[in-house]
Design a protein around this motif. Structure first.
Motif, short mmCIF file in Angstrom:
data_model
loop_
_atom_site.label_atom_id
_atom_site.label_comp_id
_atom_site.label_asym_id
_atom_site.label_seq_id
_atom_site.Cartn_x
_atom_site.Cartn_y
_atom_site.Cartn_z
N LEU A 194 1.59 -9.54 -16.36
CA LEU A 194 3.00 -9.14 -16.40
C LEU A 194 3.61 -9.23 -15.02
N ARG A 195 2.89 -8.81 -14.00
CA ARG A 195 3.40 -8.88 -12.62
C ARG A 195 3.77 -10.30 -12.25
N ARG A 196 2.94 -11.27 -12.58
CA ARG A 196 3.21 -12.66 -12.22
C ARG A 196 4.48 -13.18 -12.88
N ALA A 197 4.76 -12.73 -14.08
CA ALA A 197 5.97 -13.17 -14.77
C ALA A 197 7.20 -12.39 -14.31
N LEU A 198 7.03 -11.08 -14.12
CA LEU A 198 8.16 -10.19 -13.86
C LEU A 198 8.65 -10.26 -12.43
N GLU A 199 7.75 -10.39 -11.46
CA GLU A 199 8.11 -10.44 -10.04
C GLU A 199 7.19 -11.46 -9.36
N PRO A 200 7.45 -12.75 -9.58
CA PRO A 200 6.46 -13.81 -9.31
C PRO A 200 6.02 -13.98 -7.87
N ARG A 201 6.84 -13.62 -6.88
CA ARG A 201 6.43 -13.86 -5.51
C ARG A 201 6.17 -12.58 -4.73
N THR A 202 5.96 -11.48 -5.46
CA THR A 202 5.50 -10.26 -4.79
C THR A 202 3.99 -10.35 -4.61
N SER A 203 3.43 -9.38 -3.90
CA SER A 203 1.98 -9.32 -3.76
C SER A 203 1.33 -9.03 -5.10
N SER A 204 0.11 -9.50 -5.28
CA SER A 204 -0.62 -9.24 -6.52
C SER A 204 -0.89 -7.74 -6.66
N VAL A 205 -1.21 -7.33 -7.87
CA VAL A 205 -1.51 -5.92 -8.11
C VAL A 205 -2.66 -5.45 -7.23
N ASN A 206 -3.74 -6.19 -7.18
CA ASN A 206 -4.89 -5.78 -6.38
C ASN A 206 -4.54 -5.66 -4.90
N THR A 207 -3.72 -6.59 -4.41
CA THR A 207 -3.33 -6.54 -3.00
C THR A 207 -2.46 -5.33 -2.72
N LYS A 208 -1.58 -4.98 -3.64
CA LYS A 208 -0.76 -3.78 -3.47
C LYS A 208 -1.62 -2.52 -3.45
N LEU A 209 -2.59 -2.48 -4.36
CA LEU A 209 -3.47 -1.31 -4.40
C LEU A 209 -4.31 -1.19 -3.13
N GLN A 210 -4.74 -2.33 -2.60
CA GLN A 210 -5.45 -2.32 -1.32
C GLN A 210 -4.54 -1.83 -0.20
N ALA A 211 -3.26 -2.19 -0.28
CA ALA A 211 -2.30 -1.75 0.74
C ALA A 211 -2.15 -0.23 0.72
N ILE A 212 -2.14 0.38 -0.47
CA ILE A 212 -2.08 1.84 -0.56
C ILE A 212 -3.26 2.45 0.19
N GLU A 213 -4.45 1.95 -0.07
CA GLU A 213 -5.65 2.46 0.60
C GLU A 213 -5.56 2.30 2.11
N THR A 214 -5.13 1.13 2.55
CA THR A 214 -5.04 0.86 4.00
C THR A 214 -4.06 1.79 4.67
N LEU A 215 -2.88 1.93 4.09
CA LEU A 215 -1.86 2.80 4.68
C LEU A 215 -2.33 4.25 4.69
N SER A 216 -2.87 4.69 3.57
CA SER A 216 -3.33 6.08 3.46
C SER A 216 -4.43 6.40 4.47
N LYS A 217 -5.40 5.50 4.60
CA LYS A 217 -6.51 5.72 5.53
C LYS A 217 -6.05 5.75 6.97
N ASN A 218 -4.90 5.16 7.26
CA ASN A 218 -4.36 5.15 8.61
C ASN A 218 -3.32 6.25 8.84
N GLY A 219 -3.28 7.21 7.92
CA GLY A 219 -2.42 8.38 8.11
C GLY A 219 -0.94 8.15 7.87
N ILE A 220 -0.60 7.08 7.15
CA ILE A 220 0.81 6.77 6.87
C ILE A 220 1.17 7.29 5.48
N PRO A 221 2.15 8.18 5.36
CA PRO A 221 2.52 8.71 4.05
C PRO A 221 2.95 7.59 3.10
#
Length: 352
Positions: A194-221
């Motif tokens: 659905l992500r690929r059809a709905l918002e085709p040039r955004t980051s993939s779902v997995n990449t977004k979820l990895q971004a949450i982890e990265t930001l959180s681990k670095n103390g960024i709300p």
């Protein structure tokens, strides 16, 4: 015979710009693509100001700023599409392909900070189109803007659909140490198809979820915008999405219900016909049920929340998810420092 679907494009055509007398249409199937990816035309503009006061009573931020107009992400539902018509372009394919860039945005922000008697309030980056859309990788206007916020010790809230935000961890961590930044990452679906059809040039779902982890681990709300909710497409994902983002380290979330104002309506209808023809009538009927029989809604307060049984079921599901998976209050996450600001700080920093 119908051509294959083109990658990287959300809108199916260039809907008519009602500000222009002459009508023109452009199909996504014309021969102006390279390797099945839509070409992007970069157009430099030279605004005199960059910070916009937000006067809508249903929005919490005082100011917003947008280094780009138009957005390569290609989200079919994007509320910002009609703003491209003011520049003489279509809200359809043009919105995704003709990107107006404001290279002088960091300098304009600095001028804003130096205004006599200015009292700092958090600025939303950005409120209209995405400040981390693909062209930012090359131009780095947003990165320079963040450095300006850091130099002046000014609070900033970032809203994006792109994991490219993690590129700027070096600046973000310094801002976070002083309680000067939050990042809101938009994740309307955890269904990659659905992500690929709905918002085709955004980051993939997995990449977004990895971004949450990265930001959180670095103390960024981290706040997640589970938005927009589109009944019949992603409304059944609410609880799984909240569970997933909580496990990845998100501090809070927000959401809105889809609304198809002005030229967004024909664009989204065309998109449904292209990608989900079997669901088209059901989805449109349920959207209309949330907005008094219309597909759009402009009335403040109602435009983001809707009304009726389907809207109430969505609100109830989010309330359950908040109680189940989140402990922090959203307002607490967004409460940033304003007492560190110094209008001369930027000049002092450049001396070193």
């Amino acid at each position: 015979m119908k051509p294959e679907k083109i990658k990287g494009q959300g809108a199916v055509s260039n809907v008519h710009n009602h500000f222009i007398k002459n009508r023109y249409e452009t199909s996504i199937y014309q021969d102006d693509y390279e390797e099945e990816i839509a070409k992007t035309e970069i157009i430099e503009v030279f605004p005199k100001t960059i910070v916009n006061p937000v006067k809508s009573p249903d929005l919490s931020m005082a100011y917003s700023m947008n280094p780009y107009q138009g957005c390569e992400h290609g989200c079919a539902y994007c509320f910002a599409r009609p703003t491209h018509e003011y520049w003489g372009y279509s809200a359809g394919v043009d919105f995704e392909r003709k990107i107006l860039v404001k290279k002088n945005a960091p300098e304009l922000l600095e001028q804003f900070f130096k205004k006599r008697g200015y009292k700092p309030e958090s600025i939303l980056l950005s409120g209209n189109t995405d400040c981390y859309q693909p062209v930012e990788r090359k131009l780095q206007i947003t990165r320079r803007i963040l450095q300006t916020f850091l130099d002046y010790r000014h609070p900033v809230n970032i809203l994006t659909k792109n994991a490219l935000v993690t590129r700027d961890l070096d600046i973000l961590t310094q801002l976070a140490e002083k309680n000067l930044v939050t990042v809101s990452l938009s994740i309307p679906t955890i269904n990659e198809e659905l992500r690929r059809a709905l918002e085709p040039r955004t980051s993939s779902v997995n990449t977004k979820l990895q971004a949450i982890e990265t930001l959180s681990k670095n103390g960024i709300p981290v706040n997640i915008m589970v938005a927009p909710i589109i009944p019949g497409l992603n409304s059944m994902e609410i609880l799984p999405t909240l569970k997933t983002i909580s496990e990845k380290g998100a501090d809070s979330f927000g959401y809105t219900l889809v609304r198809l104002n002005d030229t967004v309506e024909p664009i989204f209808i065309e998109w449904l016909e292209e990608h989900y023809p079997d669901r088209k009538e059901k989805v449109l009927h349920q959207i209309a049920s949330m907005h008094g029989g219309k597909l759009g809604e402009k009335q403040v307060f109602k435009r983001r929340t809707g009304e009726g049984n389907i809207a109430e079921m969505i609100h109830t599901t989010f309330r359950i998810g908040r109680q189940k998976y989140f402990s922090k209050d959203k307002d607490e996450v967004f409460r940033l420092a304003t007492d560190l600001f110094d209008g001369t700080k930027g000049e002092q920093m450049r001396l070193f």
